[in-house]
Design a protein around this motif. Structure first.
Motif, PDB file in Angstrom:
ATOM      1  N   THR A 272      49.770  63.480  41.885  1.00 37.78           N
ATOM      2  CA  THR A 272      50.794  63.859  40.920  1.00 37.78           C
ATOM      3  C   THR A 272      51.541  65.101  41.382  1.00 37.78           C
ATOM      4  O   THR A 272      50.997  65.974  42.051  1.00 37.78           O
ATOM      5  N   ASP A 273      52.782  65.173  40.990  1.00 35.36           N
ATOM      6  CA  ASP A 273      53.682  66.261  41.374  1.00 35.36           C
ATOM      7  C   ASP A 273      53.514  67.418  40.392  1.00 35.36           C
ATOM      8  O   ASP A 273      54.395  67.705  39.578  1.00 35.36           O
ATOM      9  N   ILE A 277      50.020  71.101  44.227  1.00 31.75           N
ATOM     10  CA  ILE A 277      49.922  69.896  45.060  1.00 31.75           C
ATOM     11  C   ILE A 277      51.148  69.724  45.968  1.00 31.75           C
ATOM     12  O   ILE A 277      51.000  69.392  47.151  1.00 31.75           O
ATOM     13  N   PRO A 278      52.376  69.976  45.454  1.00 33.00           N
ATOM     14  CA  PRO A 278      53.544  69.832  46.350  1.00 33.00           C
ATOM     15  C   PRO A 278      53.569  70.845  47.493  1.00 33.00           C
ATOM     16  O   PRO A 278      54.344  70.661  48.441  1.00 33.00           O
ATOM     17  N   SER A 283      56.320  64.275  49.620  1.00 31.05           N
ATOM     18  CA  SER A 283      56.381  62.853  49.285  1.00 31.05           C
ATOM     19  C   SER A 283      57.165  62.048  50.311  1.00 31.05           C
ATOM     20  O   SER A 283      58.224  62.474  50.796  1.00 31.05           O
ATOM     21  N   LEU A 289      54.049  61.480  46.079  1.00 25.57           N
ATOM     22  CA  LEU A 289      53.969  62.241  44.836  1.00 25.57           C
ATOM     23  C   LEU A 289      54.542  61.392  43.718  1.00 25.57           C
ATOM     24  O   LEU A 289      55.600  60.771  43.879  1.00 25.57           O
TER      25      LEU A 289
END
Length: 346
Positions: A272-273, A277-278, A283, A289
């Motif tokens: 998940t974005d 995490i990004p 992505s 993502l």
């Protein structure tokens, strides 16, 4: 230089694993270290083999024992209770300290939090999202970003082969994390499993971990033949190495250090974005993502990667290259540089 680490966490999760990795790396460099923990700490047990490390279990209230850090070059706090301990030691003995914040949970906007982060020589965040949260509460905090590292845990090929044989003929989609829906979002994974079971029975979900929502999840998944709750396992990498795909549907996440282990083992990621995490996953380059709280997005992304093995391979290859920047030695090097600055200015 000798360093005192403080981590009073109850269990052994990502933050404790990262604390252990750092201590191990510093020991290899010959650093003298102390580790302050709660009584019966799993972190203490896992660090008992490390050379040049003195482990000191403390009783509550921990701040009453702050004198044990006298003589240290600096104190490194690895979680909130440790930060309170460090701040108290700073007030009593002018002890320089740094704090590593690993979660992006909202901080309470109060006087103590503002002072604790501002008084730290450096407030280290794993990601930009965490750094922003620290600065929101304590604008005077001196921040730095040092991400987590992948673990050096090896894969037991015999165990891995047994897992593959057990799920022979299945496309394995894995998840690793505490079974806590408000954080890790596994209920969305289960909804996705429901949506895929009829048309894609060859897709099989494996959840590793335990937590407060375990029984609720098992009830939600009742009757599904395409999902396995494996519980707690000693070496998650034995399982990760068997996964065809890793699914990480967190609702919020400081960084998601387990993703680094997954990427190191050439497993493509859907995450998940959210949160940090990004910072790791770009992505369509080294993973996918997806928006949070969307079982539909999970299903669509799984089908996309399942039907396109060449895309999975390319994402995994890029991820393997990315993760070189997240080795334990690279993380330790960043902290050593920070420690040296403290020593010069103390």
């Amino acid at each position: 230089m000798w360093i005192a680490h403080a981590n009073f966490a109850k269990g052994f999760r990502g933050g404790e694993r990262q604390t252990q990795l750092l201590i191990e790396q510093l020991a290899q460099q010959g650093y003298k270290q102390k580790l302050l923990t709660r009584i019966d700490s799993e972190l203490a047990q896992r660090c008992s083999h490390i050379k040049h490390l003195e482990i000191i279990p403390l009783k509550k209230p921990y701040i009453f024992h702050s004198s044990v850090v006298k003589g240290a070059t600096l104190l490194h706090a690895h979680e909130t209770k440790a930060l309170q301990f460090a701040y108290f030691a700073h007030l009593l003995y002018n002890m320089p300290y740094i704090v590593t914040r690993r979660v992006d949970n909202p901080l309470k906007t109060n006087f103590l939090n503002k002072k604790m982060y501002a008084a730290a020589f450096k407030s280290v965040a794993l990601s930009k999202a965490i750094e922003n949260e620290v600065l929101r509460v304590s604008p005077e905090a001196k921040t730095a970003i040092i991400p987590s590292a992948f673990s050096d845990i090896t894969v037991n090929e015999k165990v891995s082969a047994m897992i593959k044989e057990r799920f022979k003929g299945k496309f394995l989609i894995g998840n690793v994390g505490a079974l806590v829906d408000s954080h890790k979002g596994q209920s969305l994974l289960i909804e996705a499993a429901k949506g895929l079971e009829k048309n894609h029975p060859e897709l099989h979900f494996i959840l590793l971990g335990r937590g407060e929502d375990e029984e609720k999840f098992k009830e939600q998944a009742k009757g599904l033949k395409n999902i396995t709750f494996e519980g707690f396992v000693d070496n998650v990498n034995d399982y990760i190495s068997c996964f065809d795909l890793f699914l990480f549907p967190s609702r919020h996440e400081g960084l998601g250090s387990i993703l680094l282990d997954v990427m190191q083992l050439n497993v493509p990621v859907i995450a998940t974005d959210v949160g940090g995490i990004p910072d790791i996953i770009k992505s369509e380059y080294n993973g996918l993502l997806i928006p949070p709280a969307s079982a539909e997005a999970i299903v669509n992304s799984i089908i996309d990667l399942y039907k396109h093995p060449e895309k999975r391979a390319l994402l995994a290859a890029h991820a393997k290259e990315t993760v070189k920047n997240y080795s334990p030695s690279a993380m330790a090097k960043r902290y050593i540089g920070l420690y040296g600055t403290v020593q010069k200015e103390a």
